[in-house]
Motif scaffolding. Structure first.
Motif, PDB file in Angstrom:
ATOM      1  N   ALA A 108       0.616  -1.164   0.141  1.00 17.68           N
ATOM      2  CA  ALA A 108      -0.053  -0.023  -0.208  1.00 17.68           C
ATOM      3  C   ALA A 108       0.731   1.032   0.094  1.00 17.68           C
ATOM      4  O   ALA A 108       0.722   2.154  -0.602  1.00 17.68           O
ATOM      5  N   VAL A 109       2.106   1.212   0.763  1.00 20.39           N
ATOM      6  CA  VAL A 109       2.677   2.453   0.782  1.00 20.39           C
ATOM      7  C   VAL A 109       3.544   2.581  -0.271  1.00 20.39           C
ATOM      8  O   VAL A 109       3.741   3.722  -0.969  1.00 20.39           O
ATOM      9  N   LYS A 110       4.055   1.446  -1.120  1.00 21.59           N
ATOM     10  CA  LYS A 110       4.768   1.823  -2.385  1.00 21.59           C
ATOM     11  C   LYS A 110       3.787   2.050  -3.354  1.00 21.59           C
ATOM     12  O   LYS A 110       4.178   3.144  -4.246  1.00 21.59           O
ATOM     13  N   ILE A 111       2.392   1.563  -3.372  1.00 27.10           N
ATOM     14  CA  ILE A 111       1.335   2.351  -4.342  1.00 27.10           C
ATOM     15  C   ILE A 111       1.261   3.550  -4.118  1.00 27.10           C
ATOM     16  O   ILE A 111       1.159   4.230  -5.139  1.00 27.10           O
ATOM     17  N   PHE A 112       1.145   4.051  -3.105  1.00 29.42           N
ATOM     18  CA  PHE A 112       0.730   5.651  -2.746  1.00 29.42           C
ATOM     19  C   PHE A 112       2.194   6.330  -3.025  1.00 29.42           C
ATOM     20  O   PHE A 112       1.761   7.293  -3.676  1.00 29.42           O
ATOM     21  N   ASN A 113       3.141   5.952  -2.818  1.00 35.02           N
ATOM     22  CA  ASN A 113       4.361   6.685  -3.122  1.00 35.02           C
ATOM     23  C   ASN A 113       4.423   6.920  -4.669  1.00 35.02           C
ATOM     24  O   ASN A 113       5.048   7.894  -5.064  1.00 35.02           O
ATOM     25  N   THR A 114       4.090   5.722  -5.233  1.00 38.44           N
ATOM     26  CA  THR A 114       4.269   5.818  -6.787  1.00 38.44           C
ATOM     27  C   THR A 114       3.329   7.003  -7.241  1.00 38.44           C
ATOM     28  O   THR A 114       3.797   7.716  -8.150  1.00 38.44           O
ATOM     29  N   TYR A 115       2.211   7.121  -6.856  1.00 43.36           N
ATOM     30  CA  TYR A 115       1.287   8.011  -7.388  1.00 43.36           C
ATOM     31  C   TYR A 115       1.414   9.151  -6.844  1.00 43.36           C
ATOM     32  O   TYR A 115       1.036  10.228  -7.654  1.00 43.36           O
ATOM     33  N   ARG A 116       2.054   9.326  -5.685  1.00 38.73           N
ATOM     34  CA  ARG A 116       1.842  10.794  -5.087  1.00 38.73           C
ATOM     35  C   ARG A 116       3.136  11.647  -5.867  1.00 38.73           C
ATOM     36  O   ARG A 116       2.743  12.784  -5.859  1.00 38.73           O
ATOM     37  N   GLN A 117       3.890  10.976  -6.371  1.00 34.21           N
ATOM     38  CA  GLN A 117       4.901  11.667  -7.161  1.00 34.21           C
ATOM     39  C   GLN A 117       4.289  12.377  -8.308  1.00 34.21           C
ATOM     40  O   GLN A 117       4.767  13.547  -8.812  1.00 34.21           O
ATOM     41  N   GLU A 118       3.059  12.044  -8.955  1.00 35.70           N
ATOM     42  CA  GLU A 118       2.384  12.507 -10.182  1.00 35.70           C
ATOM     43  C   GLU A 118       1.131  13.515  -9.566  1.00 35.70           C
ATOM     44  O   GLU A 118       0.665  14.197 -10.243  1.00 35.70           O
ATOM     45  N   TYR A 119       0.505  13.063  -8.292  1.00 36.41           N
ATOM     46  CA  TYR A 119      -0.661  13.902  -7.978  1.00 36.41           C
ATOM     47  C   TYR A 119      -0.451  14.336  -6.802  1.00 36.41           C
ATOM     48  O   TYR A 119      -0.623  13.817  -5.715  1.00 36.41           O
ATOM     49  N   ASN A 120      -0.166  15.649  -6.618  1.00 35.80           N
ATOM     50  CA  ASN A 120       0.330  16.256  -5.263  1.00 35.80           C
ATOM     51  C   ASN A 120      -0.926  16.524  -4.534  1.00 35.80           C
ATOM     52  O   ASN A 120      -0.642  16.871  -3.432  1.00 35.80           O
ATOM     53  N   GLN A 121      -2.300  16.323  -4.959  1.00 40.59           N
ATOM     54  CA  GLN A 121      -3.415  16.358  -4.049  1.00 40.59           C
ATOM     55  C   GLN A 121      -3.349  15.229  -3.119  1.00 40.59           C
ATOM     56  O   GLN A 121      -4.008  15.242  -1.996  1.00 40.59           O
ATOM     57  N   LEU A 122      -2.282  14.244  -3.184  1.00 45.05           N
ATOM     58  CA  LEU A 122      -2.339  13.190  -2.452  1.00 45.05           C
ATOM     59  C   LEU A 122      -1.370  13.507  -1.316  1.00 45.05           C
ATOM     60  O   LEU A 122      -1.234  12.813  -0.099  1.00 45.05           O
ATOM     61  N   ASP A 123      -0.611  14.679  -1.315  1.00 45.17           N
ATOM     62  CA  ASP A 123       0.165  15.151  -0.008  1.00 45.17           C
ATOM     63  C   ASP A 123      -0.751  15.249   1.084  1.00 45.17           C
ATOM     64  O   ASP A 123      -0.176  15.163   2.398  1.00 45.17           O
ATOM     65  N   SER A 124      -1.963  15.475   0.970  1.00 42.81           N
ATOM     66  CA  SER A 124      -2.809  15.833   2.222  1.00 42.81           C
ATOM     67  C   SER A 124      -2.969  14.654   3.076  1.00 42.81           C
ATOM     68  O   SER A 124      -3.401  14.728   4.194  1.00 42.81           O
ATOM     69  N   ILE A 125      -2.824  13.532   2.460  1.00 43.73           N
ATOM     70  CA  ILE A 125      -3.103  12.286   3.181  1.00 43.73           C
ATOM     71  C   ILE A 125      -1.575  11.617   3.474  1.00 43.73           C
ATOM     72  O   ILE A 125      -1.461  10.610   3.902  1.00 43.73           O
ATOM     73  N   ALA A 126      -0.550  12.131   3.231  1.00 38.33           N
ATOM     74  CA  ALA A 126       0.882  11.354   3.118  1.00 38.33           C
ATOM     75  C   ALA A 126       1.180  11.193   4.655  1.00 38.33           C
ATOM     76  O   ALA A 126       1.720  10.027   5.088  1.00 38.33           O
ATOM     77  N   SER A 127       0.525  11.925   5.649  1.00 41.12           N
ATOM     78  CA  SER A 127       0.986  11.609   7.060  1.00 41.12           C
ATOM     79  C   SER A 127       0.470  10.123   7.434  1.00 41.12           C
ATOM     80  O   SER A 127       0.942   9.394   8.216  1.00 41.12           O
ATOM     81  N   GLU A 128      -0.693   9.613   6.612  1.00 42.57           N
ATOM     82  CA  GLU A 128      -1.247   8.396   7.026  1.00 42.57           C
ATOM     83  C   GLU A 128      -0.282   7.262   6.660  1.00 42.57           C
ATOM     84  O   GLU A 128      -0.272   6.232   7.167  1.00 42.57           O
ATOM     85  N   PHE A 129       0.499   7.289   5.682  1.00 47.94           N
ATOM     86  CA  PHE A 129       1.248   6.442   5.093  1.00 47.94           C
ATOM     87  C   PHE A 129       2.716   6.561   5.760  1.00 47.94           C
ATOM     88  O   PHE A 129       3.377   5.491   5.721  1.00 47.94           O
ATOM     89  N   GLU A 130       3.181   7.563   6.268  1.00 42.43           N
ATOM     90  CA  GLU A 130       4.450   7.496   6.654  1.00 42.43           C
ATOM     91  C   GLU A 130       4.665   6.906   8.070  1.00 42.43           C
ATOM     92  O   GLU A 130       3.789   6.862   8.829  1.00 42.43           O
ATOM     93  N   GLY A 131       5.842   6.198   8.395  1.00 42.32           N
ATOM     94  CA  GLY A 131       5.905   5.434   9.480  1.00 42.32           C
ATOM     95  C   GLY A 131       5.251   3.949   9.324  1.00 42.32           C
ATOM     96  O   GLY A 131       5.201   3.534  10.644  1.00 42.32           O
ATOM     97  N   GLN A 132       4.504   3.565   8.074  1.00 42.65           N
ATOM     98  CA  GLN A 132       3.770   2.544   8.174  1.00 42.65           C
ATOM     99  C   GLN A 132       4.482   1.220   8.020  1.00 42.65           C
ATOM    100  O   GLN A 132       4.223   0.239   8.617  1.00 42.65           O
ATOM    101  N   THR A 133       5.649   1.312   7.568  1.00 44.67           N
ATOM    102  CA  THR A 133       6.534   0.119   7.181  1.00 44.67           C
ATOM    103  C   THR A 133       7.484  -0.116   8.030  1.00 44.67           C
ATOM    104  O   THR A 133       8.077   0.656   8.768  1.00 44.67           O
TER     105      THR A 133
END
Length: 133
Positions: A108-133
């Motif tokens: 899930a974190v890999k998928i999120f990080n892959t798309y986040r590079q292209e879609y900056n509106q995902l930055d708003s939820i980045a904290s949910e994914f940080e520190g998960q792995t």
């Protein structure tokens, strides 16, 4: 909603179906909200079959699978929804919930990080994914 997400939705060929109104999906979402999972599932599948793959239909089917504790199925369905509409933050949060239940957090974190590079509106939820792995 679609309006806030602006024009970037239309840059993806796969995402072209998102902008179109679907009475079948609207009906399916109402059934889902009412707790009629089987009726909702039938309608989401009907929408995918008759109107072509839809991010909303895959997301709805993912939510139903999650309710049924079929977490791996839910994860796969949320991923299909993301592929069709990679700019919707809510679907990533659904993906993460399913990932926690079926042990796929790293994916899930890999998928999120892959798309986040292209879609900056995902930055708003980045904290949910940080520190998960």
């Amino acid at each position: 909603g679609i309006v806030e997400q602006g024009q970037d939705i239309y840059t993806s060929k796969r995402a072209l179906s998102i902008g179109f109104y679907s009475p079948i999906i609207e009906e399916a979402e109402k059934e889902l909200e009412s707790g009629n999972l089987y009726k909702a599932m039938e309608l989401f599948i009907k929408a995918n079959d008759s109107e072509g793959p839809s991010s909303k239909a895959f997301c709805g089917l993912g939510i139903i699978s999650f309710y049924q504790k079929r977490y791996q199925d839910a994860f796969t369905l949320f991923l299909e929804s993301i592929k069709l509409n990679p700019s919707d933050p809510d679907t990533y949060l659904n993906l993460l919930d399913a990932a926690r239940e079926c042990g796929n957090i790293n994916d899930a974190v890999k998928i999120f990080n892959t798309y986040r590079q292209e879609y900056n509106q995902l930055d708003s939820i980045a904290s949910e994914f940080e520190g998960q792995t």
